[in-house]
Design a protein around this motif. Sequence first.
Motif, PDB file in Angstrom:
ATOM      1  N   TYR A   1       7.509   3.928  -6.927  1.00  0.00           N
ATOM      2  CA  TYR A   1       6.652   2.997  -7.667  1.00  0.00           C
ATOM      3  C   TYR A   1       6.175   3.633  -8.966  1.00  0.00           C
ATOM      4  O   TYR A   1       6.166   2.976 -10.018  1.00  0.00           O
ATOM      5  CB  TYR A   1       5.459   2.555  -6.824  1.00  0.00           C
ATOM      6  CG  TYR A   1       4.553   1.606  -7.574  1.00  0.00           C
ATOM      7  CD1 TYR A   1       4.962   0.294  -7.816  1.00  0.00           C
ATOM      8  CD2 TYR A   1       3.329   2.024  -8.068  1.00  0.00           C
ATOM      9  CE1 TYR A   1       4.149  -0.575  -8.532  1.00  0.00           C
ATOM     10  CE2 TYR A   1       2.509   1.155  -8.786  1.00  0.00           C
ATOM     11  CZ  TYR A   1       2.925  -0.143  -9.012  1.00  0.00           C
ATOM     12  OH  TYR A   1       2.132  -1.004  -9.722  1.00  0.00           O
ATOM     13  N   GLN A   2       5.787   4.888  -8.910  1.00  0.00           N
ATOM     14  CA  GLN A   2       5.323   5.568 -10.124  1.00  0.00           C
ATOM     15  C   GLN A   2       6.409   5.553 -11.193  1.00  0.00           C
ATOM     16  O   GLN A   2       6.124   5.405 -12.378  1.00  0.00           O
ATOM     17  CB  GLN A   2       4.873   7.000  -9.809  1.00  0.00           C
ATOM     18  CG  GLN A   2       3.673   7.072  -8.890  1.00  0.00           C
ATOM     19  CD  GLN A   2       2.504   6.201  -9.345  1.00  0.00           C
ATOM     20  OE1 GLN A   2       2.119   6.218 -10.505  1.00  0.00           O
ATOM     21  NE2 GLN A   2       1.957   5.422  -8.422  1.00  0.00           N
ATOM     22  N   GLU A   3       7.653   5.673 -10.763  1.00  0.00           N
ATOM     23  CA  GLU A   3       8.775   5.671 -11.700  1.00  0.00           C
ATOM     24  C   GLU A   3       9.058   4.269 -12.257  1.00  0.00           C
ATOM     25  O   GLU A   3       9.482   4.118 -13.406  1.00  0.00           O
ATOM     26  CB  GLU A   3      10.024   6.213 -11.001  1.00  0.00           C
ATOM     27  CG  GLU A   3      11.227   6.346 -11.884  1.00  0.00           C
ATOM     28  CD  GLU A   3      12.402   7.011 -11.185  1.00  0.00           C
ATOM     29  OE1 GLU A   3      13.537   6.719 -11.584  1.00  0.00           O
ATOM     30  OE2 GLU A   3      12.184   7.812 -10.255  1.00  0.00           O
ATOM     31  N   LEU A   4       8.804   3.222 -11.443  1.00  0.00           N
ATOM     32  CA  LEU A   4       9.239   1.874 -11.803  1.00  0.00           C
ATOM     33  C   LEU A   4       8.115   0.906 -12.166  1.00  0.00           C
ATOM     34  O   LEU A   4       8.393  -0.223 -12.567  1.00  0.00           O
ATOM     35  CB  LEU A   4      10.025   1.268 -10.630  1.00  0.00           C
ATOM     36  CG  LEU A   4      11.252   2.038 -10.174  1.00  0.00           C
ATOM     37  CD1 LEU A   4      11.825   1.404  -8.920  1.00  0.00           C
ATOM     38  CD2 LEU A   4      12.290   2.105 -11.278  1.00  0.00           C
TER      39      LEU A   4
ATOM     40  N   GLY B   1       0.818  -1.211   0.000  1.00  0.00           N
ATOM     41  CA  GLY B   1       0.000   0.000   0.000  1.00  0.00           C
ATOM     42  C   GLY B   1       0.848   1.256   0.000  1.00  0.00           C
ATOM     43  O   GLY B   1       0.596   2.197  -0.761  1.00  0.00           O
ATOM     44  N   TYR B   2       1.885   1.261   0.860  1.00  0.00           N
ATOM     45  CA  TYR B   2       2.795   2.413   0.890  1.00  0.00           C
ATOM     46  C   TYR B   2       3.571   2.516  -0.424  1.00  0.00           C
ATOM     47  O   TYR B   2       3.756   3.611  -0.956  1.00  0.00           O
ATOM     48  CB  TYR B   2       3.799   2.293   2.042  1.00  0.00           C
ATOM     49  CG  TYR B   2       3.208   2.454   3.413  1.00  0.00           C
ATOM     50  CD1 TYR B   2       2.170   3.351   3.669  1.00  0.00           C
ATOM     51  CD2 TYR B   2       3.705   1.723   4.481  1.00  0.00           C
ATOM     52  CE1 TYR B   2       1.642   3.503   4.941  1.00  0.00           C
ATOM     53  CE2 TYR B   2       3.179   1.871   5.761  1.00  0.00           C
ATOM     54  CZ  TYR B   2       2.154   2.761   5.975  1.00  0.00           C
ATOM     55  OH  TYR B   2       1.637   2.907   7.243  1.00  0.00           O
ATOM     56  N   LEU B   3       4.013   1.368  -0.927  1.00  0.00           N
ATOM     57  CA  LEU B   3       4.795   1.364  -2.164  1.00  0.00           C
ATOM     58  C   LEU B   3       3.989   1.932  -3.326  1.00  0.00           C
ATOM     59  O   LEU B   3       4.479   2.777  -4.077  1.00  0.00           O
ATOM     60  CB  LEU B   3       5.267  -0.059  -2.482  1.00  0.00           C
ATOM     61  CG  LEU B   3       6.059  -0.240  -3.772  1.00  0.00           C
ATOM     62  CD1 LEU B   3       7.323   0.618  -3.775  1.00  0.00           C
ATOM     63  CD2 LEU B   3       6.397  -1.705  -3.980  1.00  0.00           C
ATOM     64  N   PHE B   4       2.731   1.500  -3.477  1.00  0.00           N
ATOM     65  CA  PHE B   4       1.905   1.947  -4.598  1.00  0.00           C
ATOM     66  C   PHE B   4       1.682   3.459  -4.587  1.00  0.00           C
ATOM     67  O   PHE B   4       1.441   4.056  -5.635  1.00  0.00           O
ATOM     68  CB  PHE B   4       0.564   1.223  -4.610  1.00  0.00           C
ATOM     69  CG  PHE B   4       0.654  -0.252  -4.906  1.00  0.00           C
ATOM     70  CD1 PHE B   4       1.714  -0.784  -5.622  1.00  0.00           C
ATOM     71  CD2 PHE B   4      -0.324  -1.114  -4.463  1.00  0.00           C
ATOM     72  CE1 PHE B   4       1.801  -2.141  -5.887  1.00  0.00           C
ATOM     73  CE2 PHE B   4      -0.259  -2.471  -4.730  1.00  0.00           C
ATOM     74  CZ  PHE B   4       0.813  -2.995  -5.447  1.00  0.00           C
ATOM     75  N   LYS B   5       1.765   4.089  -3.420  1.00  0.00           N
ATOM     76  CA  LYS B   5       1.577   5.540  -3.301  1.00  0.00           C
ATOM     77  C   LYS B   5       2.883   6.320  -3.498  1.00  0.00           C
ATOM     78  O   LYS B   5       2.862   7.549  -3.555  1.00  0.00           O
ATOM     79  CB  LYS B   5       1.001   5.881  -1.927  1.00  0.00           C
ATOM     80  CG  LYS B   5      -0.386   5.327  -1.697  1.00  0.00           C
ATOM     81  CD  LYS B   5      -0.838   5.596  -0.279  1.00  0.00           C
ATOM     82  CE  LYS B   5      -2.150   4.894   0.022  1.00  0.00           C
ATOM     83  NZ  LYS B   5      -2.506   4.981   1.437  1.00  0.00           N
ATOM     84  N   SER B   6       3.983   5.618  -3.609  1.00  0.00           N
ATOM     85  CA  SER B   6       5.289   6.279  -3.628  1.00  0.00           C
ATOM     86  C   SER B   6       5.694   6.757  -5.018  1.00  0.00           C
ATOM     87  O   SER B   6       5.262   6.215  -6.038  1.00  0.00           O
ATOM     88  CB  SER B   6       6.368   5.335  -3.088  1.00  0.00           C
ATOM     89  OG  SER B   6       6.638   4.313  -4.039  1.00  0.00           O
TER      90      SER B   6
END
Length: 134
Positions: free
Chosen positions: A107-110, A99-104
């Motif tokens: 994650y948007q970059e990768l 959940g935290y990763l998807f908001k980061s």
Amino acid sequence: IRILKKAIALTELLFDDGDYCFWNYHMSELHIWVAHRYVRIHDLNAAFENFEKGLRYAKAYDDLPQTATHTSFLVQGNVFDARNINSGTEENDVARELGYLFKSNSYQELKDTPQMQAIIAKYEPFAGKKSVNQ
């Protein structure tokens, strides 16, 4: 990164048998924090490696038994008891970390890279509510 890696190394020293128990949670956090910092400096191989490790430790935390006794020299005999901890959430650690990763921004970059897609595909099936032991 250097300081976070020292924290990881210190934790590995304390739990030389790999019996992290509750500390799987902290190892997960540390590796994911390192991964985000590697993304910032564009060392993507190191970032993917640390995202993978972080989620592996999150899963290990989710898979803990109700109780476990430490065997590592410095903590030998100390007992982990899941009844004595409460994260205040209904989701398990894999779900929380994803959940935290998807908001980061990381994650948007990768998110469109094969490496990140493979990591997500590997761990997303384990995301969910806490088990009875947690």
